[in-house]
Write a protein that holds these residues in place. Structure first.
Motif, mmCIF file in Angstrom:
data_model
loop_
_atom_site.group_PDB
_atom_site.id
_atom_site.type_symbol
_atom_site.label_atom_id
_atom_site.label_comp_id
_atom_site.label_asym_id
_atom_site.label_seq_id
_atom_site.Cartn_x
_atom_site.Cartn_y
_atom_site.Cartn_z
ATOM 1 N N SER A 154 0.834 -1.203 0.000
ATOM 2 C CA SER A 154 0.000 0.000 0.000
ATOM 3 C C SER A 154 0.867 1.251 0.000
ATOM 4 C CB SER A 154 -0.962 -0.012 1.196
ATOM 5 O OG SER A 154 -0.225 -0.028 2.386
ATOM 6 N N ALA A 155 2.139 1.139 0.409
ATOM 7 C CA ALA A 155 3.012 2.310 0.414
ATOM 8 C C ALA A 155 3.670 2.545 -0.942
ATOM 9 C CB ALA A 155 4.087 2.149 1.491
ATOM 10 N N ILE A 156 3.739 1.491 -1.763
ATOM 11 C CA ILE A 156 4.500 1.585 -3.023
ATOM 12 C C ILE A 156 3.987 2.676 -3.978
ATOM 13 C CG2 ILE A 156 4.922 0.346 -5.189
ATOM 14 C CD1 ILE A 156 5.633 -2.066 -3.561
ATOM 15 N N PRO A 157 2.673 2.744 -4.256
ATOM 16 C CA PRO A 157 2.243 3.739 -5.259
ATOM 17 C C PRO A 157 2.680 5.155 -4.906
ATOM 18 C CG PRO A 157 0.443 2.285 -4.691
ATOM 19 C CD PRO A 157 1.559 1.961 -3.762
ATOM 20 N N PHE A 158 2.460 5.544 -3.663
ATOM 21 C CA PHE A 158 2.844 6.893 -3.227
ATOM 22 C C PHE A 158 4.356 7.078 -3.366
ATOM 23 C CE2 PHE A 158 3.895 10.017 0.066
ATOM 24 C CZ PHE A 158 3.083 11.045 -0.345
ATOM 25 N N SER A 159 5.120 6.072 -2.940
ATOM 26 C CA SER A 159 6.579 6.166 -3.004
ATOM 27 C C SER A 159 7.058 6.308 -4.450
ATOM 28 C CB SER A 159 7.216 4.921 -2.382
ATOM 29 O OG SER A 159 6.699 4.700 -1.101
ATOM 30 N N ILE A 160 6.450 5.510 -5.338
ATOM 31 C CA ILE A 160 6.871 5.580 -6.739
ATOM 32 C C ILE A 160 6.649 6.984 -7.296
ATOM 33 C CG2 ILE A 160 6.307 4.819 -9.080
ATOM 34 C CD1 ILE A 160 5.991 2.047 -8.038
ATOM 35 N N TRP A 161 5.487 7.543 -7.005
ATOM 36 C CA TRP A 161 5.198 8.888 -7.517
ATOM 37 C C TRP A 161 6.166 9.912 -6.970
ATOM 38 C CZ3 TRP A 161 2.393 11.397 -11.095
ATOM 39 C CH2 TRP A 161 1.475 10.634 -11.822
ATOM 40 N N MET A 162 6.465 9.817 -5.690
ATOM 41 C CA MET A 162 7.374 10.801 -5.101
ATOM 42 C C MET A 162 8.775 10.673 -5.679
ATOM 43 S SD MET A 162 6.599 11.557 -1.148
ATOM 44 C CE MET A 162 8.144 12.365 -0.974
ATOM 45 N N LEU A 163 9.251 9.424 -5.762
ATOM 46 C CA LEU A 163 10.613 9.231 -6.259
ATOM 47 C C LEU A 163 10.714 9.583 -7.734
ATOM 48 C CD1 LEU A 163 11.619 6.000 -4.377
ATOM 49 C CD2 LEU A 163 12.473 8.319 -4.049
ATOM 50 N N LYS A 164 9.700 9.246 -8.496
ATOM 51 C CA LYS A 164 9.705 9.607 -9.918
ATOM 52 C C LYS A 164 9.821 11.124 -10.057
ATOM 53 C CE LYS A 164 6.871 10.304 -13.871
ATOM 54 N NZ LYS A 164 6.949 11.752 -13.779
ATOM 55 N N GLY A 165 9.050 11.846 -9.239
ATOM 56 C CA GLY A 165 9.108 13.306 -9.279
ATOM 57 C C GLY A 165 10.508 13.819 -8.994
ATOM 58 N N TYR A 166 11.180 13.158 -8.034
ATOM 59 C CA TYR A 166 12.528 13.625 -7.702
ATOM 60 C C TYR A 166 13.530 13.261 -8.781
ATOM 61 C CZ TYR A 166 16.372 15.154 -4.863
ATOM 62 O OH TYR A 166 17.456 15.843 -4.394
ATOM 63 N N ALA A 197 19.794 10.952 -4.959
ATOM 64 C CA ALA A 197 18.388 11.011 -4.549
ATOM 65 C C ALA A 197 18.213 10.802 -3.054
ATOM 66 C CB ALA A 197 17.581 9.969 -5.327
ATOM 67 N N LYS A 198 19.299 10.848 -2.312
ATOM 68 C CA LYS A 198 19.227 10.552 -0.874
ATOM 69 C C LYS A 198 18.113 11.280 -0.144
ATOM 70 C CE LYS A 198 23.720 8.871 0.617
ATOM 71 N NZ LYS A 198 25.058 9.398 0.853
ATOM 72 N N THR A 204 10.770 9.544 1.431
ATOM 73 C CA THR A 204 9.889 8.439 1.072
ATOM 74 C C THR A 204 9.926 7.347 2.131
ATOM 75 O OG1 THR A 204 10.530 8.937 -1.188
ATOM 76 C CG2 THR A 204 9.242 6.974 -0.846
ATOM 77 N N ALA A 205 11.130 7.040 2.586
ATOM 78 C CA ALA A 205 11.246 6.028 3.632
ATOM 79 C C ALA A 205 10.499 6.472 4.876
ATOM 80 C CB ALA A 205 12.721 5.787 3.959
ATOM 81 N N LEU A 206 10.633 7.763 5.199
ATOM 82 C CA LEU A 206 9.932 8.270 6.381
ATOM 83 C C LEU A 206 8.427 8.086 6.233
ATOM 84 C CD1 LEU A 206 9.793 9.990 9.015
ATOM 85 C CD2 LEU A 206 9.523 11.960 7.527
ATOM 86 N N PHE A 207 7.936 8.377 5.035
ATOM 87 C CA PHE A 207 6.493 8.243 4.834
ATOM 88 C C PHE A 207 6.048 6.796 4.986
ATOM 89 C CE2 PHE A 207 6.127 12.536 3.176
ATOM 90 C CZ PHE A 207 4.899 12.855 3.703
ATOM 91 N N SER A 208 6.805 5.892 4.371
ATOM 92 C CA SER A 208 6.455 4.482 4.520
ATOM 93 C C SER A 208 6.504 4.086 5.992
ATOM 94 C CB SER A 208 7.409 3.598 3.725
ATOM 95 O OG SER A 208 7.400 3.972 2.387
ATOM 96 N N PHE A 209 7.558 4.533 6.653
ATOM 97 C CA PHE A 209 7.732 4.194 8.061
ATOM 98 C C PHE A 209 6.560 4.721 8.870
ATOM 99 C CE2 PHE A 209 9.359 4.519 12.328
ATOM 100 C CZ PHE A 209 10.151 3.386 12.462
ATOM 101 N N MET A 210 6.214 5.988 8.614
ATOM 102 C CA MET A 210 5.121 6.601 9.371
ATOM 103 C C MET A 210 3.794 5.900 9.111
ATOM 104 S SD MET A 210 5.749 10.683 9.291
ATOM 105 C CE MET A 210 4.091 11.112 9.747
#
Lengths: 282, 647
Positions: A154-166, A197-198, A204-210
């Protein structure tokens, strides 16, 4: 001369009013948090009817109780394992996919990106029953692995969008010159892109973690043994149907919130850039 | 011109295929309906005959009373055409008044056939190879004729009874829903022209498949409904027969009831898929779809839907359906195969060319498909079934029934009414998003003022609600709104007012929810706005100032347009989050008072995990999803929020 003085006086009044407004608003915002502290350090089990933020008889009783008379450290460990595993798996999967979505043009790219967006609209209740059945089928009910599995997807879609943007903001020329120098795609990804991209990876990791650390409903549905609870489920049960122990809840809430709030503030300087990187562009 | 003519063959073939499919469904549906109504008519005819047969068998009352009862039966139902009770060679009753009391006339065709039926039934009784009843169908005239014996013991016939019964007319099949399929057909060919031109063959084939699937779903749904209607009609008819009996021959009621219980004709009844009749006391589980029919002045008879027979019928119709589907599916599949073969080849080439991209996306995709897409499809299919709470139970296909039930409940007084909850949800979303954006924007503008003192401190403190776990926030606020011990009421008391019990009134409970969620949500908008504001170059404002623009005009012409690209996606995202904000509603007001502050998502949760009505909950969730999807597409089209992201 007179006119200028007048204006600066008016500006000063407005400035003072704004200060006052912000101050009031901030007090209003912080009050509930301080209120929790008061209850946590108070001696009553229930709530207290006074606006004062200082408990009548300050005591550490509630903290003592939750830390040493309840399996708090097991819950903490559960939550830590689930949240950490979720963010690691999520980041690993999302980073490669996000990079591909950012750099390459391949058939199905737009459809893939859109479908990730659409999954955000799936109502949780619709997913919960099938997920429950799947996790049950895998024999992972009451097991942390089941939660990790569900959370990371469930965290992947959001993470992909954020990382793609970066990744979009990283200039392509870097890779092109590396390619000319004979580096492989994989090498470029690990040696050039990921280090650059650190900040985005951290956010992104923080968001998944949270998300994993704070998730309540799925955990409450999947975890039924007290010792496999994550912290949200355990805390909720203090003030649930069968108990009304607000002191214990408040103490637990503080213990749970402190690490996540600290993490949040450490990483918050990346927050804005991470969140707006993809969207400001257009 | 020549090209067009050459290409016209495929669309015509597709059109023909679609029309064939539609026609096939129409015929099938009509056949199913006819079959079901025939079954009802047979049962009705039988149930009218049975008391007369019993009267003959019991021998009580004599010929006059039997004739009177037969007359009453005939008057009770206008669909009865002819009615004869024959013992030996003389009629005890004949619907033709001239024949009453007369003997069988070998020259009369009707008499002859009845007499022959009696002979045949007697033969059947002796050889016992078949159940002793005879049924003649005349579809042209729309009637059936049923002949049954009156028995003495198990084998000996005392007489023959016959009833002619009018069949109901079967209305045009598939009702208005067939138009949905025609719409699909129309769309298939409409899309071929516009920008989907190069996709026209796969699209048309897909629509063919969709039409197949939709048609079979509708067919199954109709069949389920027909079955339910047939059951209800039979039960209603039983009460009708009971009423006539109670009026004309009350002493026969217990005999009739005992006979229904499963005497000599129980086999026949079950073969006819009628209800199985059990005396009220003996029914094991009256809750399992059973129903009681109380006969006026007589015993109560419990009627249990004969589920085994119904299931058999269902299986049979599914088998028939499968054959038809297999044929059409094969045709469609072949068509699709030839069309798709070319695409598959191209896809393989693309796969090879972009293999590096696909490898990188693969792991995420597998996870998404296994744990997001599959559960979603599973949940989607659940909405078309009645799903039992236990996992071992069998799913019962109900078609669109769940949706119809949700969408046709207009009862204004039930707070569980979909439209009421939708209204509350919309109100909730609008108010929250408005407050989030306006508060967030205001704070961002103030904090973005150059030289504002303590800027960083305020910023950190104001983000605090976002950093806190939302379930903790929600529970804290629930405590704050507590009637006796909450801080809010302490404040109200301080001002000299009576404390409010927030969760006893819709508006105060709603207010509590909104307050909590506003506290929770404004920092996100503030951070977004701050980020966007900081990225606006200050020389723009300086230039505007030189040009003489006021503060408001600067805000309107510089700040707002430059905020938009960051703000709109955030608003869309925020709207979706708020629309599905489960935690706050569930943990703060929990729907109090009286489920009125529930929003759609919490209501769906309640249906699923408190009432265990999973099919219903799934249908509810799909409606939520459709609302959000429509919203997403609509706003996306207006704001072009994702424009440029796909480049």
């Amino acid at each position: 001369m007179e006119k200028k003085n007048k204006r600066s006086f008016r500006e000063r009044v407005i400035g003072a009013l704004l200060q006052f407004f912000i101050l009031l608003f901030t007090i209003g915002t912080v009050y509930p948090v301080l209120w929790v502290f008061k209850i946590a350090f108070g001696s009553q089990k229930g709530l207290s009817l006074s606006l004062s933020l200082f408990p009548a008889q300050p005591t550490l009783e509630n903290f003592n109780h939750i830390l040493f008379e309840k399996p708090f450290f097991i819950w903490l460990l559960n939550s830590l394992i689930v949240a950490a595993a979720t963010s690691v798996i999520g980041i690993f999967l999302a980073a490669t996919a996000g990079y591909a979505f950012s750099r390459f043009r391949f058939p199905g790219r737009t459809a893939g990106l859109l479908s990730f967006l659409i999954t955000q609209m799936f109502p949780g209740t619709l997913m919960m029953i099938p997920l429950y059945l799947i996790v049950n089928w895998l024999g992972l009910l009451d097991n942390l692995a089941g939660l990790v599995l569900v959370y990371s997807t469930s965290a992947i879609p959001f993470s992909i969008w954020m990382l793609k943007g970066y990744f979009d903001t990283i200039p392509k020329e870097l890779e092109e010159s590396a390619l000319i120098d004979g580096a492989s795609r994989t090498l470029i990804f690990y040696k050039i892109i990921l280090p650059l991209a650190k900040p985005a990876l951290a956010v992104t990791a923080l968001f998944s973690f949270m998300t994993a650390w704070n998730e309540y409903i799925l955990a409450a549905t999947f975890m039924n043994r007290e010792l496999s609870y994550t912290l949200p489920v355990a805390l909720r049960n203090f003030v649930g149907q069968f108990a009304q122990d607000w002191g214990l809840f408040a103490a637990g809430a503080i213990l749970v919130s402190i690490p996540i709030v600290a993490l949040f503030f450490i990483l918050q300087k990346y927050l804005v850039s991470g969140l707006t990187a993809g969207s400001v562009k257009g | 011109m020549t090209g067009m003519r050459k290409n016209a063959a495929v669309p015509i073939a597709l059109l023909a295929a679609l029309c064939t499919v539609l026609a096939g469904f129409l015929v099938l549906d009509r056949a199913f309906k006819l079959d079901r109504q025939l079954e009802v008519s047979r049962t009705r005819a039988h149930l009218w005959l049975r008391p007369l047969a019993l009267a003959v068998e019991s021998g009580a009352g004599g010929p006059e009373q039997i004739a009177a009862l037969a007359g009453a039966v005939r008057r009770a139902d206008p669909r009865i055409g002819e009615l004869q009770v024959l013992t030996g060679t003389s009629f005890l009753y004949h619907s033709d008044p001239l024949k009453l009391g007369a003997g069988v006339d070998p020259g009369d065709v009707a008499d002859k056939s009845l007499y022959d039926s009696g002979v045949e039934i007697r033969y059947l009784l002796k050889s016992a190879r078949r159940k002793p009843y005879l049924l003649d169908l005349d579809h042209k005239a729309g009637t059936l004729a049923l002949s049954e014996p009156a028995l003495k013991g198990r084998r000996k016939s005392m007489g023959t009874l016959r009833i002619g019964y009018g069949l109901e007319k079967v209305r045009g099949a598939m009702d208005g829903r067939i138009w949905v399929l025609f719409l699909a057909l129309f769309l298939a060919f409409y899309f071929m022209k516009g920008k989907f031109f190069k996709w026209r063959w796969p699209l048309a084939a897909a629509f063919l498949l969709i039409a197949l699937a939709a048609g079979s779903l509708l067919l199954l749904a109709n069949e389920g409904r027909n079955q339910a209607q047939a059951g209800a009609a039979k039960r209603a008819h039983l009460a009708e027969v009971g009423a006539v009996l109670a009026r004309e021959a009350p002493e026969l009621l217990p005999v009739f009831a005992a006979d229904l219980k499963g005497g000599s004709f129980s086999d026949m009844l079950s073969e006819w898929k009628t209800a199985r009749f059990v005396p009220a006391g003996e029914m094991e589980d009256s809750a399992s779809g059973g129903e009681r029919v109380t006969m006026p002045g007589g015993d109560a008879i419990a009627v249990e839907a004969d589920t085994a027979a119904q299931a058999e019928r269902r299986r049979q119709s599914v088998r028939q359906l499968k054959v038809v589907l297999a044929v059409f599916g094969l045709l469609a599949g072949l068509l699709l195969f030839f069309i798709m073969a070319g695409y598959a080849l191209r896809a393989l080439r693309a796969l090879n060319k972009h293999r590096y991209s696909y490898i990188m996306v693969f792991p995420a995709m597998v996870g998404m498909i296994a744990l997001v897409l599959l559960p979603f499809l599973y949940g989607l299919s659940m909405a078309f079934f009645r799903v039992p709470p236990s996992q071992s139970g069998k799913w019962v296909f109900v078609g669109l029934q769940n949706f119809v039930k949700i969408l046709t409940d207009f009862h204004p007084l039930t707070p569980e009414n979909f439209y009421f909850i939708l209204l509350v949800t919309l109100m909730w979303t609008l108010i929250n998003v408005f407050l989030h954006v306006s508060i967030g924007l205001t704070l961002a503008i103030i904090l973005n003022k150059p030289g504002f003192p303590l800027k960083r401190v305020y910023r950190v403190l104001l983000i605090l609600p976002w950093a806190m776990p939302s379930y903790i926030t929600a529970l804290i606020w629930k405590g704050m709104f507590h009637k006796q011990f909450g801080a809010i009421n302490a404040f109200i008391k301080l001002l000299g007012f009576e404390p409010i019990s927030f969760f006893n009134n819709f508006w105060t409970a709603f207010f509590a929810n909104v307050a909590t969620n506003t506290w929770l949500g404004f920092p996100f908008m503030m951070v977004i706005c701050l980020g966007a504001l900081q990225s606006i170059p200050t020389d723009l404002y300086e230039a505007a100032q030189i040009d003489g623009a006021g503060k408001w005009q600067q805000f309107k012409s510089i700040t707002m347009p430059l905020l938009k690209p960051a703000l709109f996606p955030a608003i869309i995202l925020g709207t979706i989050w708020t629309f599905n904000m489960f935690n706050v509603i569930y943990l703060v007001s929990n729907g109090e008072p009286n489920r009125s502050t529930e929003i759609l998502i919490t209501q769906a949760y309640r249906f699923a995990f408190e009432k265990f009505n999973w099919g219903y909950a799934a249908a509810y969730s799909i409606l939520i999803f459709l609302i959000l999807l429509t919203y997403g597409i609509y706003t996306n089209r207006i704001t072009k929020a994702t424009e440029g992201v796909f480049d």
